[in-house]
Design an enzyme around this catalytic site. Sequence first.
Site, PDB file in Angstrom:
ATOM      1  N   GLU A 322       0.681  -1.118   0.157  1.00 18.18           N
ATOM      2  CA  GLU A 322       0.254  -0.136  -0.072  1.00 18.18           C
ATOM      3  C   GLU A 322       1.093   0.806  -0.397  1.00 18.18           C
ATOM      4  O   GLU A 322       0.658   2.253  -0.347  1.00 18.18           O
ATOM      5  CB  GLU A 322      -0.797   0.098   1.291  1.00 18.18           C
ATOM      6  CG  GLU A 322      -1.731   1.348   0.957  1.00 18.18           C
ATOM      7  CD  GLU A 322      -1.322   2.172   1.789  1.00 18.18           C
ATOM      8  OE1 GLU A 322      -2.282   3.216   2.209  1.00 18.18           O
ATOM      9  OE2 GLU A 322      -0.395   2.429   2.260  1.00 18.18           O
ATOM     10  N   ASP A 351      -7.596   1.946   8.779  1.00 20.89           N
ATOM     11  CA  ASP A 351      -5.909   2.524   8.432  1.00 20.89           C
ATOM     12  C   ASP A 351      -5.633   3.043   9.028  1.00 20.89           C
ATOM     13  O   ASP A 351      -5.880   5.143   9.053  1.00 20.89           O
ATOM     14  CB  ASP A 351      -5.926   3.074   6.546  1.00 20.89           C
ATOM     15  CG  ASP A 351      -4.768   3.441   6.467  1.00 20.89           C
ATOM     16  OD1 ASP A 351      -3.206   3.944   7.322  1.00 20.89           O
ATOM     17  OD2 ASP A 351      -4.240   3.975   4.984  1.00 20.89           O
TER      18      ASP A 351
END
Length: 515
Positions: A322, A351
């Site tokens: 990511e 996140d």
Amino acid sequence: MHATRRRSLAVVAATALAAPLLLGASPDRGHPSHDPAKEAAKLARHLVRDASAKDAYRHLERFQAIADASDGHRAAGSAGHDASAAYVHRLLRKAGYRVGYQSFEFVYTETLAEKLAVVSPTPREVSIRAMTYTPSTAEGGITAALTAVPTDDTTGCEAADYASETYTGRIALIKRGGCSFAEKQAAAATAGAAGAVIYNNTEGALSGTLGDVAAGKIPTGGLTRAEGEKLVADLAGGEVKVSFEIRELQEERTTRNVVAETPGGNPAKTVMLGAHLDSVTDGPGINDNASGSAGLLEVALELAESHRPIANKVRFAWWSAEENGLLGSEAYVAKLSEAQREKIALYLNFDMIASPNGAQFVFDGDDSDGVGEGPGPEGSAQLERDINAFLDSRNQPHTGTDFTGRSDYGPFIEVGIPSGGTDTGAEGIKTAEQAKTYGGEAGVAYDPCYHAACDDLDNLGMKLFDTNIDVIAHAVGTYAQDLGSLTRPVPAASSTDEQRGGGGLREGHAHGLTA
């Protein structure tokens, strides 16, 4: 996390257990036949009660130990990430999930040098961060004159921006805004610049990515707004020479997502949640994003331990790479056929859910805040409403934040899957209003250790961590049994009806591509 959606995927080669195989699981024939809403409420209460930050902390301890034994980080393509993925895989498999890896190739990056110093007229050091996928200077760097690009709404984005000055062999100083970092440095390169320094247009450090290796044209780094404006002021007094060194290791490596799903539940109504498991190479990544990974893992284990039959299949994902530009989630979504995408009822992303100076942000699915990007795909407004309603039921304040696409929900939004989720802030600066609402210190980053070595077990807001684990637990319990809320209309609301202050939350986040 980027405001202009990425239209080209990084080169990926999916191997091992890919998404289509997971989608082929058969539905559970023994799911509840009575009131779905009651079953949803019952399971949600059970999971919220049993999943806690205290229990999830054990996973954070494990991720910290893995980083300590692996050069201090858990970056994709490293031994630290491989060990983190194996830990998650092992626990889920033991709990009874159908678990697999999805492998893909990517370009691993690691910063070797990031230095900027004013040589004349008044020597000083300037803090700079190398952009991911930047080209490198020679070892030792270069010494060159600095030239500022004239500022407007699209500073440094077009060739005309460079017409009034000579940039050949110089370092271009460019204000953020109006186009991607990649576009800015490419335009500077075309004008003859030897390097690019992009300074922030908001508070906080500027970490960014050029998107992929092919996009990089000249060595590029990011500065804070204060450092950039100080250099602009220096240039107003005459020539400024700087010493500039940006070097980055780049090599092809293989990494893998971990994807797990319940053996039961209707696969035509799959509920999906995800968090990225990788860190940057500068630190262990305990808040970013061991926190989301640990919260998701703990809820998944509690769901398995409940032994309750569920109506809808639940799939959990721990994404890799990511930090290199959403590569793991992009690889996953790219492998889905249209029919397989239609089986995914929703995607929720978590996140950075434990920022030590954080605030409670909920993604603005209906664009009621009127900030930045528009609404998410149909159903996203309902996901936002449901999260907000849960937080309201617990008297927990919350603030909307823009769907910039700069985390792993981005690829899902691009293919029309309803998306949502929460976070607690990165390098953005907490406002006085937010400090009054959430506590903490105004004028300081939500996470002062963002993308740094100090993002360790001491870098946690445990109250926010617990709140967001409850959000995950409530969502899993609810949607595993009942998707009815996704079709219930959301009343129109003006931006003044919601708390504000989330703007700029993701400015400069390393997976962001835009300036």
